[in-house]
Design a protein around this motif. Sequence first.
Motif, PDB file in Angstrom:
ATOM      1  N   VAL A 288     -40.249  -6.371  37.281  1.00  0.00           N
ATOM      2  CA  VAL A 288     -39.032  -6.737  36.517  1.00  0.00           C
ATOM      3  C   VAL A 288     -38.496  -5.470  35.806  1.00  0.00           C
ATOM      4  O   VAL A 288     -39.201  -4.436  35.661  1.00  0.00           O
ATOM      5  CB  VAL A 288     -39.536  -7.840  35.134  1.00  0.00           C
ATOM      6  CG1 VAL A 288     -40.468  -7.033  34.406  1.00  0.00           C
ATOM      7  CG2 VAL A 288     -38.388  -8.349  34.451  1.00  0.00           C
ATOM      8  N   THR A 289     -37.335  -5.651  35.572  1.00  0.00           N
ATOM      9  CA  THR A 289     -36.586  -4.436  35.378  1.00  0.00           C
ATOM     10  C   THR A 289     -35.857  -4.690  33.720  1.00  0.00           C
ATOM     11  O   THR A 289     -35.435  -5.707  33.650  1.00  0.00           O
ATOM     12  CB  THR A 289     -35.250  -4.006  36.341  1.00  0.00           C
ATOM     13  OG1 THR A 289     -35.966  -3.880  37.452  1.00  0.00           O
ATOM     14  CG2 THR A 289     -34.454  -2.895  35.828  1.00  0.00           C
ATOM     15  N   ALA A 290     -35.845  -3.495  33.228  1.00  0.00           N
ATOM     16  CA  ALA A 290     -35.310  -3.720  31.655  1.00  0.00           C
ATOM     17  C   ALA A 290     -34.248  -2.596  31.448  1.00  0.00           C
ATOM     18  O   ALA A 290     -34.623  -1.312  31.787  1.00  0.00           O
ATOM     19  CB  ALA A 290     -36.341  -3.441  30.724  1.00  0.00           C
ATOM     20  N   THR A 291     -33.102  -2.773  30.887  1.00  0.00           N
ATOM     21  CA  THR A 291     -32.166  -2.025  30.546  1.00  0.00           C
ATOM     22  C   THR A 291     -31.982  -1.699  29.316  1.00  0.00           C
ATOM     23  O   THR A 291     -31.755  -2.751  28.562  1.00  0.00           O
ATOM     24  CB  THR A 291     -30.809  -2.223  31.220  1.00  0.00           C
ATOM     25  OG1 THR A 291     -31.014  -2.538  32.759  1.00  0.00           O
ATOM     26  CG2 THR A 291     -29.791  -1.315  31.340  1.00  0.00           C
ATOM     27  N   ILE A 292     -32.195  -0.520  28.777  1.00  0.00           N
ATOM     28  CA  ILE A 292     -31.812  -0.152  27.428  1.00  0.00           C
ATOM     29  C   ILE A 292     -30.405   0.264  27.258  1.00  0.00           C
ATOM     30  O   ILE A 292     -30.063   1.498  27.970  1.00  0.00           O
ATOM     31  CB  ILE A 292     -32.785   0.557  27.009  1.00  0.00           C
ATOM     32  CG1 ILE A 292     -34.198   0.062  27.149  1.00  0.00           C
ATOM     33  CG2 ILE A 292     -32.675   1.037  25.306  1.00  0.00           C
ATOM     34  CD1 ILE A 292     -35.337   0.990  26.679  1.00  0.00           C
ATOM     35  N   TYR A 293     -29.634   0.048  26.408  1.00  0.00           N
ATOM     36  CA  TYR A 293     -28.299   0.653  26.104  1.00  0.00           C
ATOM     37  C   TYR A 293     -27.935   0.331  24.633  1.00  0.00           C
ATOM     38  O   TYR A 293     -28.519  -0.433  23.876  1.00  0.00           O
ATOM     39  CB  TYR A 293     -26.977   0.229  27.026  1.00  0.00           C
ATOM     40  CG  TYR A 293     -26.821  -1.224  27.116  1.00  0.00           C
ATOM     41  CD1 TYR A 293     -25.790  -1.645  26.147  1.00  0.00           C
ATOM     42  CD2 TYR A 293     -27.538  -2.107  27.836  1.00  0.00           C
ATOM     43  CE1 TYR A 293     -25.307  -2.953  26.133  1.00  0.00           C
ATOM     44  CE2 TYR A 293     -27.168  -3.503  27.798  1.00  0.00           C
ATOM     45  CZ  TYR A 293     -26.198  -3.821  27.033  1.00  0.00           C
ATOM     46  OH  TYR A 293     -25.734  -5.019  27.048  1.00  0.00           O
ATOM     47  N   SER A 294     -26.995   1.080  24.124  1.00  0.00           N
ATOM     48  CA  SER A 294     -26.303   0.785  22.640  1.00  0.00           C
ATOM     49  C   SER A 294     -25.054   0.300  22.532  1.00  0.00           C
ATOM     50  O   SER A 294     -24.123   0.319  23.486  1.00  0.00           O
ATOM     51  CB  SER A 294     -26.417   2.194  21.986  1.00  0.00           C
ATOM     52  OG  SER A 294     -25.464   3.085  22.354  1.00  0.00           O
ATOM     53  N   MET A 295     -24.829  -0.481  21.420  1.00  0.00           N
ATOM     54  CA  MET A 295     -23.295  -1.098  21.353  1.00  0.00           C
ATOM     55  C   MET A 295     -22.874  -0.199  19.954  1.00  0.00           C
ATOM     56  O   MET A 295     -23.774  -0.252  19.061  1.00  0.00           O
ATOM     57  CB  MET A 295     -23.254  -2.372  21.259  1.00  0.00           C
ATOM     58  CG  MET A 295     -23.502  -3.096  22.521  1.00  0.00           C
ATOM     59  SD  MET A 295     -23.299  -4.912  22.563  1.00  0.00           S
ATOM     60  CE  MET A 295     -24.270  -5.392  20.982  1.00  0.00           C
ATOM     61  N   THR A 296     -21.668   0.115  19.981  1.00  0.00           N
ATOM     62  CA  THR A 296     -21.245   0.614  18.437  1.00  0.00           C
ATOM     63  C   THR A 296     -20.873  -0.548  17.510  1.00  0.00           C
ATOM     64  O   THR A 296     -20.818  -1.737  17.687  1.00  0.00           O
ATOM     65  CB  THR A 296     -19.908   1.429  19.001  1.00  0.00           C
ATOM     66  OG1 THR A 296     -18.880   0.367  19.468  1.00  0.00           O
ATOM     67  CG2 THR A 296     -19.759   2.396  19.822  1.00  0.00           C
ATOM     68  N   ALA A 297     -20.998  -0.058  16.171  1.00  0.00           N
ATOM     69  CA  ALA A 297     -20.938  -0.904  15.155  1.00  0.00           C
ATOM     70  C   ALA A 297     -20.480   0.261  13.950  1.00  0.00           C
ATOM     71  O   ALA A 297     -20.914   1.199  14.111  1.00  0.00           O
ATOM     72  CB  ALA A 297     -22.261  -1.631  14.848  1.00  0.00           C
ATOM     73  N   ASP A 298     -19.996  -0.295  13.065  1.00  0.00           N
ATOM     74  CA  ASP A 298     -19.453   0.401  11.887  1.00  0.00           C
ATOM     75  C   ASP A 298     -20.617   1.066  11.032  1.00  0.00           C
ATOM     76  O   ASP A 298     -20.773   2.209  10.797  1.00  0.00           O
ATOM     77  CB  ASP A 298     -18.496  -0.109  11.144  1.00  0.00           C
ATOM     78  CG  ASP A 298     -17.176  -0.500  11.698  1.00  0.00           C
ATOM     79  OD1 ASP A 298     -16.844   0.218  12.666  1.00  0.00           O
ATOM     80  OD2 ASP A 298     -16.708  -1.533  11.471  1.00  0.00           O
ATOM     81  N   GLU A 299     -21.614   0.201  10.581  1.00  0.00           N
ATOM     82  CA  GLU A 299     -22.569   0.793   9.605  1.00  0.00           C
ATOM     83  C   GLU A 299     -23.666   0.450  10.224  1.00  0.00           C
ATOM     84  O   GLU A 299     -24.752   0.777   9.384  1.00  0.00           O
ATOM     85  CB  GLU A 299     -22.551  -0.565   8.531  1.00  0.00           C
ATOM     86  CG  GLU A 299     -20.974  -0.408   7.667  1.00  0.00           C
ATOM     87  CD  GLU A 299     -20.994  -1.363   6.434  1.00  0.00           C
ATOM     88  OE1 GLU A 299     -21.956  -2.164   6.556  1.00  0.00           O
ATOM     89  OE2 GLU A 299     -19.831  -1.101   5.744  1.00  0.00           O
ATOM     90  N   ALA A 300     -23.977   0.170  11.593  1.00  0.00           N
ATOM     91  CA  ALA A 300     -25.366   0.007  12.139  1.00  0.00           C
ATOM     92  C   ALA A 300     -25.238   0.356  13.461  1.00  0.00           C
ATOM     93  O   ALA A 300     -24.234   0.505  14.164  1.00  0.00           O
ATOM     94  CB  ALA A 300     -25.920  -1.643  12.046  1.00  0.00           C
TER      95      ALA A 300
END
Length: 382
Positions: A288-300
Motif C-alpha cells: 500500500v502507498t501513503a502520500t504525505i503533503y500539507s495544505m495551507t491555513a491561516d492559523e494552523a
Amino acid sequence: MTIKKRLFISNILMIVIPIIISIITVGASAFAFDLLIFDGEMEFLARRRRGMYDRTDDIVLVLLMTVFMVSLLFVIMFFTNRFLTKFVFSKIIQPLDLLSNGVQHISKGNLDYKINYVVQDEFKPVCEAFNDLGLQLKTSAEEIKKNEQNRKELFTSISHDLRSPLTSIKAFAEGLIDGIATTPETQQEYLEIIKQKAEEVNNMVAQLFLYSKMDMGNYPTNPEVLDIGKEIYDFVSASEEEFKARGLSIIINDLPVETYIQADPLQLQSIFANILDNSIKYKLENTVTATIYSMTADEAVNIVIEDNGTGVSDKALPKLFEAFYRADLSRTKPNQGSGLGLAIVSKALERMGGSIKAENLPNKGGLRVIIRIPKMEGAFPK
C-alpha cells in the motif's frame, strides 16, 4: 414593562396618590365646613352673650379633626400600598411560576422542556439561562450514557482481544509441556510464537495504560518548538525501510517550509506512526502507498496522509477515532491491534490544541487523514 420601571412608578405613586386623595379630602371637608361656618358664627356669638362659651370645645374639635386626618392618611397609604404591590408583583409571580414548573420538569428527567417567555424584562435572561442549563444537562446526560456504553464496549473489547493471544500462549506452552514439540526446531518455533503473542498482550496493555493516562490528563509531555516539515522528513527518513518491509511505501509531497508548531517530538512521531500503521493493518494487497503533503491555513498547518487502500465505510468514519473501534467489526483479525491507536492519536492532538478527521478519497478509493495543528507565529532559530 420591566420590574425596575414598575418599582419606580410604584414609588412615585406611593407619594402622589396619598397627597392627591388627602388634598381632595381636605378640600371637601373645607367646603362642608364653609357651608356651616355662618351658622357656627351665629351660635358662637349667641353663646358668648349668654356667657356659655368654652374654649375646650375648639380643642376637642381640632383633636378630632387631627385624628380623622391621620387615620384617613393611613387608610389611603394602606390601600395604595396593596394596589401598587399587586401592580409590581403580578409580573414577578408569573415568571417565578414558569421557572418553578420548569424545575419540576427537569427534576423528572424531561430535559427537552423549554420555557417560552417573551416579555422583555429582567426575567427573560433568567429564563434563557434556564433553557441553556437544560440543554447542557441533556448534553451531559448523553455524554454520560455514551461513556457508559464505551465502558461496556471497553471491557468487551479487552476480554475479546486478550483472549486470542492468551489462548495461543496457553496452547503452545501446553504443547511444550506435553512433549508435542519433539525437535529443537519445533520447540524453538513454539517459543517464538509464545514470545510474539506475549508481546502482543504487552503492547495492548501498554496502549490501554497510555490511553487511560491521556484520558485523565495525567500523561506528561515535553513540548518544544518544532519545524513540522523537518520533523516529518526526519521521521520518514528514519522509518521508511521498516515500513517498506511491512508493505508500505511512503511518498512526500510539498511539506511546509519553516512552519513551526509547539509539540512533544515523541508524541508527534507516535501520531504519524499510528496513522501509517493503520494503513498497513487494513491493506488488502501486498503493498500500500501513503502520500504525505500539507495544505495551507491561516492559523494552523494541515498535514494530509492519503493511502490507496480500501478506505472505510461512511458509517465507520465518525467512529474511527473512538477507543476500541475497528473497521473490522467482527474482530476476526485480532492481530490488527487493540483499536486504541487512532484514539491515542486523537487524544495527543487534542492536548496540542489540534484535531484530526478522516474521509474517503472520492472516485479512487483509499483513506485521507487530515491532521490540524496550530502554528506558532514569529521568528525561531533554525
